[in-house]
Design a protein around this motif. Sequence first.
Motif, mmCIF file in Angstrom:
data_model
loop_
_atom_site.group_PDB
_atom_site.id
_atom_site.type_symbol
_atom_site.label_atom_id
_atom_site.label_comp_id
_atom_site.label_asym_id
_atom_site.label_seq_id
_atom_site.Cartn_x
_atom_site.Cartn_y
_atom_site.Cartn_z
ATOM 1 N N TYR A 138 0.829 -1.209 0.000
ATOM 2 C CA TYR A 138 0.000 0.000 0.000
ATOM 3 C C TYR A 138 0.864 1.260 0.000
ATOM 4 O O TYR A 138 0.546 2.244 -0.680
ATOM 5 C CB TYR A 138 -0.930 0.008 1.224
ATOM 6 N N ARG A 139 1.946 1.243 0.773
ATOM 7 C CA ARG A 139 2.811 2.427 0.844
ATOM 8 C C ARG A 139 3.461 2.719 -0.507
ATOM 9 O O ARG A 139 3.639 3.896 -0.870
ATOM 10 C CB ARG A 139 3.871 2.229 1.935
ATOM 11 N N ILE A 140 3.816 1.681 -1.244
ATOM 12 C CA ILE A 140 4.402 1.888 -2.570
ATOM 13 C C ILE A 140 3.379 2.541 -3.499
ATOM 14 O O ILE A 140 3.699 3.488 -4.224
ATOM 15 C CB ILE A 140 4.889 0.551 -3.154
ATOM 16 N N PHE A 141 2.161 2.054 -3.488
ATOM 17 C CA PHE A 141 1.119 2.654 -4.327
ATOM 18 C C PHE A 141 0.868 4.106 -3.930
ATOM 19 O O PHE A 141 0.640 4.966 -4.783
ATOM 20 C CB PHE A 141 -0.181 1.858 -4.198
ATOM 21 N N GLU A 142 0.922 4.380 -2.634
ATOM 22 C CA GLU A 142 0.660 5.732 -2.147
ATOM 23 C C GLU A 142 1.787 6.691 -2.516
ATOM 24 O O GLU A 142 1.560 7.896 -2.705
ATOM 25 C CB GLU A 142 0.482 5.702 -0.622
ATOM 26 N N ALA A 143 2.995 6.187 -2.651
ATOM 27 C CA ALA A 143 4.164 7.047 -2.860
ATOM 28 C C ALA A 143 4.362 7.451 -4.321
ATOM 29 O O ALA A 143 5.199 8.308 -4.606
ATOM 30 C CB ALA A 143 5.423 6.342 -2.351
ATOM 31 N N HIS A 144 3.608 6.864 -5.246
ATOM 32 C CA HIS A 144 3.834 7.136 -6.665
ATOM 33 C C HIS A 144 2.565 7.634 -7.347
ATOM 34 O O HIS A 144 1.470 7.533 -6.808
ATOM 35 C CB HIS A 144 4.345 5.873 -7.367
ATOM 36 N N GLY A 145 2.779 8.165 -8.549
ATOM 37 C CA GLY A 145 1.675 8.675 -9.334
ATOM 38 C C GLY A 145 0.951 7.574 -10.080
ATOM 39 O O GLY A 145 1.000 6.400 -9.694
ATOM 40 N N MET A 146 0.303 7.968 -11.159
ATOM 41 C CA MET A 146 -0.536 7.023 -11.884
ATOM 42 C C MET A 146 0.249 5.842 -12.440
ATOM 43 O O MET A 146 -0.265 4.724 -12.509
ATOM 44 C CB MET A 146 -1.258 7.737 -13.023
ATOM 45 N N PHE A 147 1.496 6.074 -12.815
ATOM 46 C CA PHE A 147 2.311 5.009 -13.387
ATOM 47 C C PHE A 147 3.546 4.794 -12.523
ATOM 48 O O PHE A 147 4.313 5.726 -12.286
ATOM 49 C CB PHE A 147 2.699 5.340 -14.827
ATOM 50 N N LEU A 148 3.737 3.571 -12.054
ATOM 51 C CA LEU A 148 4.840 3.245 -11.167
ATOM 52 C C LEU A 148 6.105 2.944 -11.964
ATOM 53 O O LEU A 148 6.033 2.342 -13.042
ATOM 54 C CB LEU A 148 4.498 2.016 -10.321
ATOM 55 N N PRO A 149 7.263 3.337 -11.456
ATOM 56 C CA PRO A 149 8.512 2.885 -12.060
ATOM 57 C C PRO A 149 8.568 1.352 -12.007
ATOM 58 O O PRO A 149 7.962 0.735 -11.135
ATOM 59 C CB PRO A 149 9.588 3.504 -11.162
ATOM 60 N N GLU A 150 9.295 0.775 -12.930
ATOM 61 C CA GLU A 150 9.339 -0.689 -13.004
ATOM 62 C C GLU A 150 9.811 -1.298 -11.692
ATOM 63 O O GLU A 150 9.271 -2.321 -11.236
ATOM 64 C CB GLU A 150 10.257 -1.121 -14.148
ATOM 65 N N ALA A 151 10.807 -0.688 -11.081
ATOM 66 C CA ALA A 151 11.339 -1.221 -9.824
ATOM 67 C C ALA A 151 10.287 -1.179 -8.721
ATOM 68 O O ALA A 151 10.174 -2.113 -7.911
ATOM 69 C CB ALA A 151 12.575 -0.432 -9.403
ATOM 70 N N ALA A 152 9.496 -0.105 -8.692
ATOM 71 C CA ALA A 152 8.467 0.028 -7.658
ATOM 72 C C ALA A 152 7.351 -0.989 -7.843
ATOM 73 O O ALA A 152 6.882 -1.600 -6.873
ATOM 74 C CB ALA A 152 7.899 1.445 -7.675
ATOM 75 N N SER A 153 6.903 -1.172 -9.078
ATOM 76 C CA SER A 153 5.833 -2.145 -9.327
ATOM 77 C C SER A 153 6.317 -3.567 -9.024
ATOM 78 O O SER A 153 5.556 -4.387 -8.489
ATOM 79 C CB SER A 153 5.348 -2.050 -10.768
ATOM 80 N N SER A 154 7.571 -3.851 -9.342
ATOM 81 C CA SER A 154 8.123 -5.176 -9.045
ATOM 82 C C SER A 154 8.203 -5.402 -7.539
ATOM 83 O O SER A 154 7.901 -6.498 -7.041
ATOM 84 C CB SER A 154 9.519 -5.321 -9.664
ATOM 85 N N GLU A 155 8.583 -4.360 -6.816
ATOM 86 C CA GLU A 155 8.655 -4.474 -5.360
ATOM 87 C C GLU A 155 7.267 -4.664 -4.763
ATOM 88 O O GLU A 155 7.069 -5.469 -3.840
ATOM 89 C CB GLU A 155 9.321 -3.237 -4.765
ATOM 90 N N ALA A 156 6.279 -3.925 -5.279
ATOM 91 C CA ALA A 156 4.907 -4.065 -4.791
ATOM 92 C C ALA A 156 4.383 -5.479 -5.032
ATOM 93 O O ALA A 156 3.736 -6.083 -4.166
ATOM 94 C CB ALA A 156 3.998 -3.045 -5.466
ATOM 95 N N PHE A 157 4.678 -6.013 -6.218
ATOM 96 C CA PHE A 157 4.236 -7.371 -6.555
ATOM 97 C C PHE A 157 4.921 -8.390 -5.652
ATOM 98 O O PHE A 157 4.295 -9.365 -5.214
ATOM 99 C CB PHE A 157 4.543 -7.653 -8.026
ATOM 100 N N TRP A 158 6.188 -8.179 -5.345
ATOM 101 C CA TRP A 158 6.909 -9.076 -4.450
ATOM 102 C C TRP A 158 6.294 -9.054 -3.059
ATOM 103 O O TRP A 158 6.075 -10.112 -2.442
ATOM 104 C CB TRP A 158 8.380 -8.683 -4.380
#
Length: 279
Positions: A138-158
């Motif tokens: 949730y914190r990763i989604f909250e920290a970014h805009g509409m489109f997440l950097p690849e590293a952030a989306s990968s971390e969120a999925f992990w």
Amino acid sequence: LIHISPTNSPLQFLHGLTRFHTPGELMHAGCLGTVQFLIGSIFSELILFGPFVGDKAARTAQLWSVIQRHYDAMSTPSRLSKLEPASFLKEGFAFLSAKAMDSQQLLFVLEPVLAELNNGSDRMLHQIFAVHHLASMYRIFEAHGMFLPEAASSEAFWHCQEFLEEYSWLLHDALGRGLQFYPPHVKVHAMYHIAFFSRYFNPRFGWAYEGEDFMNTIVTSGKACVAGTPMQSIGNKVMENVRPTLHLLLSRRCEDEAYFSPPGCFYAIHAIVLAVVVE
């Protein structure tokens, strides 16, 4: 453990569309689903088997005191007004009865609460890790805009995958003890797909918080167009209201990227639909 029933929805007949492309929506699958399943189950375990004393009401009051202290320490903006046994101890599987935002904020508060109450048991450690991974996503989604950097989306999925591993362990442990905690609900499964698709779109910009008041909005808008207006003129009056609304939404889109999101266009789209229906 999770079975997805067949559907008769016409969406399944769209060429190239599968259920994998309709992962669900973060507010209902997460805040009003998975988060409440996790919190309600953990609360149930703490009240029934935790460090508190007295009857269920007394134990819940002691837990509530700990939560309130951490609410204040974290300056939590959206809080439960009270906590009672009936709000999480259910006849079937346990879950927390609360508003979406209150549940989401409580997830973050639960991290220090569990750290304080940690007794070192395997079960408690799995609870702590489950809360940590779900809150981190949730914190990763909250920290970014509409489109997440690849590293952030990968971390969120992990984090989501790690959470599901912990949740599965807790579910099997509870079932082995004859307890209905950690519901094996399809909403939990949906979180996997939501986190996976975060590589294309931040699910925070697609959740339904802004659209939850849709019915009240439509009723208010409809009454404003109908009152004192002849039936044959209602359609024109609706369109007169729609045009400035669209103008304001579109003129602000460059100021805030949120207006590119589905919630940002929600009212404009439905205003058009309403106008067509009235016509």
